[in-house]
Design a protein around this motif. Structure first.
Motif, PDB file in Angstrom:
ATOM      1  N   GLY A  79     -30.683 -82.315 -38.572  1.00 63.72           N
ATOM      2  CA  GLY A  79     -30.862 -81.694 -39.875  1.00 63.72           C
ATOM      3  C   GLY A  79     -30.012 -82.285 -41.198  1.00 63.72           C
ATOM      4  O   GLY A  79     -30.773 -82.031 -42.380  1.00 63.72           O
ATOM      5  N   ARG A  80     -29.239 -83.035 -40.922  1.00 68.31           N
ATOM      6  CA  ARG A  80     -28.524 -83.632 -42.089  1.00 68.31           C
ATOM      7  C   ARG A  80     -27.364 -84.681 -41.350  1.00 68.31           C
ATOM      8  O   ARG A  80     -26.920 -84.673 -40.368  1.00 68.31           O
ATOM      9  CB  ARG A  80     -27.737 -82.172 -42.723  1.00 68.31           C
ATOM     10  CG  ARG A  80     -26.605 -82.905 -43.875  1.00 68.31           C
ATOM     11  CD  ARG A  80     -26.082 -81.919 -44.561  1.00 68.31           C
ATOM     12  NE  ARG A  80     -26.981 -81.074 -45.264  1.00 68.31           N
ATOM     13  CZ  ARG A  80     -26.310 -79.698 -45.712  1.00 68.31           C
ATOM     14  NH1 ARG A  80     -25.088 -79.672 -45.819  1.00 68.31           N
ATOM     15  NH2 ARG A  80     -27.312 -78.846 -46.409  1.00 68.31           N
TER      16      ARG A  80
ATOM     17  N   SER B 203     -28.064 -91.676 -39.397  1.00 68.19           N
ATOM     18  CA  SER B 203     -29.519 -92.292 -39.546  1.00 68.19           C
ATOM     19  C   SER B 203     -30.384 -91.287 -38.641  1.00 68.19           C
ATOM     20  O   SER B 203     -31.513 -91.736 -38.713  1.00 68.19           O
ATOM     21  CB  SER B 203     -29.288 -93.671 -38.844  1.00 68.19           C
ATOM     22  OG  SER B 203     -28.689 -93.608 -37.519  1.00 68.19           O
ATOM     23  N   SER B 204     -30.225 -90.680 -37.756  1.00 73.21           N
ATOM     24  CA  SER B 204     -30.817 -89.863 -36.662  1.00 73.21           C
ATOM     25  C   SER B 204     -31.271 -88.454 -37.251  1.00 73.21           C
ATOM     26  O   SER B 204     -31.572 -87.618 -36.423  1.00 73.21           O
ATOM     27  CB  SER B 204     -30.591 -90.223 -35.369  1.00 73.21           C
ATOM     28  OG  SER B 204     -29.278 -89.620 -35.081  1.00 73.21           O
ATOM     29  N   TYR B 205     -30.783 -88.149 -38.269  1.00 70.48           N
ATOM     30  CA  TYR B 205     -30.764 -86.612 -38.665  1.00 70.48           C
ATOM     31  C   TYR B 205     -31.878 -85.888 -38.405  1.00 70.48           C
ATOM     32  O   TYR B 205     -32.034 -84.794 -38.178  1.00 70.48           O
ATOM     33  CB  TYR B 205     -30.381 -86.468 -40.141  1.00 70.48           C
ATOM     34  CG  TYR B 205     -31.359 -86.991 -41.282  1.00 70.48           C
ATOM     35  CD1 TYR B 205     -31.295 -88.149 -41.576  1.00 70.48           C
ATOM     36  CD2 TYR B 205     -32.110 -86.132 -41.627  1.00 70.48           C
ATOM     37  CE1 TYR B 205     -32.378 -88.769 -42.566  1.00 70.48           C
ATOM     38  CE2 TYR B 205     -33.102 -86.477 -42.625  1.00 70.48           C
ATOM     39  CZ  TYR B 205     -33.097 -87.777 -43.083  1.00 70.48           C
ATOM     40  OH  TYR B 205     -34.142 -88.241 -43.914  1.00 70.48           O
ATOM     41  N   ASN B 206     -33.183 -86.697 -38.661  1.00 71.80           N
ATOM     42  CA  ASN B 206     -34.405 -85.776 -38.582  1.00 71.80           C
ATOM     43  C   ASN B 206     -35.193 -86.252 -37.217  1.00 71.80           C
ATOM     44  O   ASN B 206     -36.328 -85.790 -37.241  1.00 71.80           O
ATOM     45  CB  ASN B 206     -35.376 -86.349 -39.924  1.00 71.80           C
ATOM     46  CG  ASN B 206     -35.510 -87.815 -39.999  1.00 71.80           C
ATOM     47  OD1 ASN B 206     -35.235 -88.683 -39.249  1.00 71.80           O
ATOM     48  ND2 ASN B 206     -36.397 -87.907 -41.012  1.00 71.80           N
ATOM     49  N   GLU B 207     -34.674 -86.593 -36.168  1.00 68.62           N
ATOM     50  CA  GLU B 207     -35.198 -86.830 -35.026  1.00 68.62           C
ATOM     51  C   GLU B 207     -35.390 -85.321 -34.376  1.00 68.62           C
ATOM     52  O   GLU B 207     -34.275 -84.861 -34.090  1.00 68.62           O
ATOM     53  CB  GLU B 207     -34.330 -87.809 -34.120  1.00 68.62           C
ATOM     54  CG  GLU B 207     -34.448 -89.460 -34.351  1.00 68.62           C
ATOM     55  CD  GLU B 207     -33.722 -90.262 -33.424  1.00 68.62           C
ATOM     56  OE1 GLU B 207     -33.572 -91.540 -33.593  1.00 68.62           O
ATOM     57  OE2 GLU B 207     -32.768 -89.570 -32.522  1.00 68.62           O
ATOM     58  N   GLN B 208     -36.641 -84.988 -34.089  1.00 66.63           N
ATOM     59  CA  GLN B 208     -36.925 -83.735 -33.486  1.00 66.63           C
ATOM     60  C   GLN B 208     -37.150 -83.699 -32.098  1.00 66.63           C
ATOM     61  O   GLN B 208     -37.919 -84.645 -31.614  1.00 66.63           O
ATOM     62  CB  GLN B 208     -38.063 -83.108 -34.288  1.00 66.63           C
ATOM     63  CG  GLN B 208     -37.724 -82.633 -35.524  1.00 66.63           C
ATOM     64  CD  GLN B 208     -38.745 -82.007 -36.523  1.00 66.63           C
ATOM     65  OE1 GLN B 208     -39.348 -80.902 -35.816  1.00 66.63           O
ATOM     66  NE2 GLN B 208     -38.822 -81.998 -37.746  1.00 66.63           N
ATOM     67  N   PHE B 209     -36.473 -82.874 -31.300  1.00 69.97           N
ATOM     68  CA  PHE B 209     -36.575 -82.894 -29.867  1.00 69.97           C
ATOM     69  C   PHE B 209     -37.146 -81.433 -29.546  1.00 69.97           C
ATOM     70  O   PHE B 209     -36.762 -80.478 -29.868  1.00 69.97           O
ATOM     71  CB  PHE B 209     -35.271 -83.141 -29.058  1.00 69.97           C
ATOM     72  CG  PHE B 209     -34.651 -84.419 -29.538  1.00 69.97           C
ATOM     73  CD1 PHE B 209     -33.698 -84.553 -30.611  1.00 69.97           C
ATOM     74  CD2 PHE B 209     -35.101 -85.366 -28.632  1.00 69.97           C
ATOM     75  CE1 PHE B 209     -33.260 -85.755 -30.906  1.00 69.97           C
ATOM     76  CE2 PHE B 209     -34.378 -86.773 -28.980  1.00 69.97           C
ATOM     77  CZ  PHE B 209     -33.704 -86.813 -30.197  1.00 69.97           C
TER      78      PHE B 209
END
Lengths: 116, 112
Positions: A96-97, A100-106
């Motif tokens: 969420g914040r 570099s991978s803050y918005n990778e959704q699992f």
């Protein structure tokens, strides 16, 4: 690390009832997003919660609501169920914040809701 | 403007062949483009993702090609295997919205 868990996995309800679905994110993830998946409309975004606040909302009626708790677990509620609410409801978690991978959704396995 | 268009709807490939799935978008604010793989009865699984400052990203047999000027991106699966048979979704997101816009999905069948 445990993945995203959703409960229950299956639900059968009748029109007019309400339902609550639960999602536990990956440990350390603070963002939880909810999606509805149907054969006709595909995957559609419902809303996103971050730090107990709704940060974004999709184009669904007010019957669809959610909340997030201090431990990042989230619930989604659908009131006055309609036949068209039958779908697979998926939640996804992300950091969420930050990073570099803050918005990778699992994604979790989903809750299959059938409205009769 | 918020749509992501995916093609083809279905794809049949022989084992060992290359599977190619294409997506196009309109919103130039999108800055994150993931691909997901979904098996029946399961949630989508993140396969690979790219940001617009890179034209290609490869992870194992999976490659994303990104064309910023054409607003298109594609997934290439090299040496396709029967175990790759699944539904594939492209998606796009902008900023810190937590909102993925999905394509309609491509059902891939890899024949042995």
């Amino acid at each position: 690390k445990a993945g995203v868990t959703q409960t229950p996995r299956y639900l059968i309800k009748t029109r007019g009832q309400q339902v609550t679905l639960s999602c536990s994110p990956i440990s350390g993830h603070r963002s939880v997003s909810w999606y509805q998946q149907t054969p006709g409309q595909g995957l559609q975004f419902l809303f996103e919660y971050f730090s107990e606040t709704q940060r974004n909302k999709g184009n669904f009626p007010g019957r669809f609501s959610g909340r997030q708790f201090s431990n990042s677990r989230s619930e989604m509620n659908v009131s006055t169920l309609e036949l068209g609410d039958s779908a697979l409801y998926l939640c996804a978690s992300s950091l969420g914040r930050g990073g570099s991978s803050y918005n990778e959704q699992f994604f979790g396995p989903g809750t299959r809701l059938t409205v009769l | 403007q918020q749509q992501v268009k995916q093609s083809p709807q279905s794809l049949i490939v022989q084992k060992g062949g290359i599977s190619i799935i294409n997506c196009a978008y309109e919103n130039t604010a999108f800055d994150y483009f993931p691909w997901y793989q979904q098996f029946p009865g399961k949630g989508p699984a993140l396969l690979i993702a790219i940001r617009p400052d890179v034209s290609e990203k490869k992870e194992g047999r999976f490659t994303i090609s990104f064309n910023k000027s054409a607003k298109q991106f594609s997934l290439h699966i090299m040496d396709s295997q029967p175990g790759d048979s699944a539904t594939y979704f492209c998606a796009a997101q902008w900023g810190n919205t937590g909102k993925l816009i999905f394509g309609q999905g491509t059902t891939l069948q890899v024949k042995p």
